[in-house]
Design a protein around this motif. Sequence first.
Motif, PDB file in Angstrom:
ATOM      1  N   GLU A 133       5.249  -8.886   4.037  1.00 49.47           N
ATOM      2  CA  GLU A 133       6.873  -8.372   3.415  1.00 49.47           C
ATOM      3  C   GLU A 133       6.345  -7.265   2.609  1.00 49.47           C
ATOM      4  O   GLU A 133       7.443  -6.134   2.854  1.00 49.47           O
ATOM      5  CB  GLU A 133       7.078  -9.459   2.387  1.00 49.47           C
ATOM      6  N   ARG A 134       5.205  -6.846   2.162  1.00 48.62           N
ATOM      7  CA  ARG A 134       4.891  -5.628   1.603  1.00 48.62           C
ATOM      8  C   ARG A 134       5.211  -4.391   2.934  1.00 48.62           C
ATOM      9  O   ARG A 134       5.630  -3.739   2.494  1.00 48.62           O
ATOM     10  CB  ARG A 134       3.602  -5.584   1.066  1.00 48.62           C
ATOM     11  N   CYS A 179       2.134   1.446   0.211  1.00 46.20           N
ATOM     12  CA  CYS A 179       1.596   0.081  -0.247  1.00 46.20           C
ATOM     13  C   CYS A 179       0.441  -0.122   0.453  1.00 46.20           C
ATOM     14  O   CYS A 179      -0.229   0.275   1.412  1.00 46.20           O
ATOM     15  CB  CYS A 179       2.556  -1.044   0.486  1.00 46.20           C
ATOM     16  N   THR A 226       6.288 -15.354  -7.196  1.00 48.84           N
ATOM     17  CA  THR A 226       5.093 -14.553  -7.123  1.00 48.84           C
ATOM     18  C   THR A 226       5.507 -13.447  -6.150  1.00 48.84           C
ATOM     19  O   THR A 226       6.480 -13.403  -5.566  1.00 48.84           O
ATOM     20  CB  THR A 226       4.114 -15.544  -6.382  1.00 48.84           C
ATOM     21  N   ASN A 227       4.504 -12.349  -6.158  1.00 53.23           N
ATOM     22  CA  ASN A 227       4.966 -11.064  -5.407  1.00 53.23           C
ATOM     23  C   ASN A 227       4.807 -11.444  -4.044  1.00 53.23           C
ATOM     24  O   ASN A 227       4.195 -12.250  -3.494  1.00 53.23           O
ATOM     25  CB  ASN A 227       4.228 -10.060  -5.955  1.00 53.23           C
ATOM     26  N   PHE A 228       5.538 -10.293  -3.019  1.00 57.00           N
ATOM     27  CA  PHE A 228       5.315 -10.539  -1.871  1.00 57.00           C
ATOM     28  C   PHE A 228       3.994 -10.401  -1.165  1.00 57.00           C
ATOM     29  O   PHE A 228       3.003  -9.781  -1.816  1.00 57.00           O
ATOM     30  CB  PHE A 228       6.149  -9.198  -1.260  1.00 57.00           C
ATOM     31  N   LYS A 229       3.700 -10.907  -0.104  1.00 59.14           N
ATOM     32  CA  LYS A 229       2.190 -10.970   0.583  1.00 59.14           C
ATOM     33  C   LYS A 229       2.164  -9.772   1.511  1.00 59.14           C
ATOM     34  O   LYS A 229       3.306  -8.992   1.578  1.00 59.14           O
ATOM     35  CB  LYS A 229       2.001 -12.200   1.360  1.00 59.14           C
ATOM     36  N   ASP A 230       1.320  -9.559   2.171  1.00 56.18           N
ATOM     37  CA  ASP A 230       1.199  -8.176   2.886  1.00 56.18           C
ATOM     38  C   ASP A 230       2.253  -8.099   4.060  1.00 56.18           C
ATOM     39  O   ASP A 230       2.693  -6.985   4.316  1.00 56.18           O
ATOM     40  CB  ASP A 230      -0.186  -8.490   3.831  1.00 56.18           C
ATOM     41  N   CYS A 272       8.484  -4.611  -5.443  1.00 54.88           N
ATOM     42  CA  CYS A 272       7.517  -4.396  -4.302  1.00 54.88           C
ATOM     43  C   CYS A 272       7.915  -3.029  -4.119  1.00 54.88           C
ATOM     44  O   CYS A 272       6.660  -1.969  -4.063  1.00 54.88           O
ATOM     45  CB  CYS A 272       7.731  -5.057  -3.068  1.00 54.88           C
ATOM     46  N   LYS A 315      11.877  -9.482  -6.040  1.00 49.51           N
ATOM     47  CA  LYS A 315      10.649  -9.471  -5.257  1.00 49.51           C
ATOM     48  C   LYS A 315      10.793  -8.149  -4.545  1.00 49.51           C
ATOM     49  O   LYS A 315       9.841  -7.099  -4.561  1.00 49.51           O
ATOM     50  CB  LYS A 315      10.343 -10.673  -3.945  1.00 49.51           C
TER      51      LYS A 315
END
Length: 312
Positions: free
Chosen positions: A292-293, A312, A286-290, A269, A265
Amino acid sequence: MTDSKLPKPLSGIIPPMITPLKDRNTLDIEGLERLVEHIIAGGVHGLFVLGTTGEAPSLSYQLRQEVLERTCNLVKGRIPVIVGITDTSYVESVNLAEFAADCGADAVVLAAPYYFPAGQPELLEYVTHIAPELPLPMYLYNMPSLTKVTFDPSMVKQALDIPNVIGLKDSSGNMIYLHEIIQICKDRPDFTLLVGPEQLLAESVLMGGHGGINGGANLAPKLYVDLYNAAKAEDMATVRKLHNQVMELAMSIYTVGKHGSTYLKGLKCALSCAGICSDMLAEPFTNFKDAERAQVNSALEKLGLLSDKASC
């Protein structure tokens, strides 16, 4: 077996390329093109397609073939391409190896089948049976954390006598194991020994290994190439400096989040934040949310790995 121009041993940095995705079964084609060019521009010595970092076991057979074919077409022989063919099915491993040869790949990489754990005699039989059926030379892939099976040093010693087995990638993270393999292979200077965990790249090269298949080289290929070159030259001042940078990258990007998937991830990201490709992961991830981004973006800024336009 196809005549291969692959260097023996294959030395240097061979990034395990991530697989850029748009959705569960659709390749991010533009992202793949940018990624391949980004990696090659960093001066790497090869490219590993369909490995662990490439999420190969989670991809459909159709998608595995597509990413392999497109990657070989993009590379155009500029660097060697090696291909992961690990599968729970013997026949599917052979099928993918044949497809890889047709695409122009240079070698294949085989880990132990990852459902039924094989004993060492069974594993040696498996490698002995499959190697002569493959149209390309083969590297063994020691990945015990995911396959539940280790290629024991005694088994590797016996595998040295199998004509089509030309090297080993070790992702165990166990330096005692790697030192034992280096000792076993002293009489085989053509036998490639590559390390997976980038935190061990410098040490492994200084001790006689041939380089690394390091995930972070997707993001910062030149950093890993420079570290490999410094270790090869035994330039310890530069090794210490660049090793510290590799550790900072790993500890700031791969540790975002809570689970074992954070490496994938975080890396995907980071590539998304850098404007290279999508951060979509294959299920079950699933990808990182806000939140973590934002952490990854901040880490990239501190590491100096973002261009003025990327974020990002």
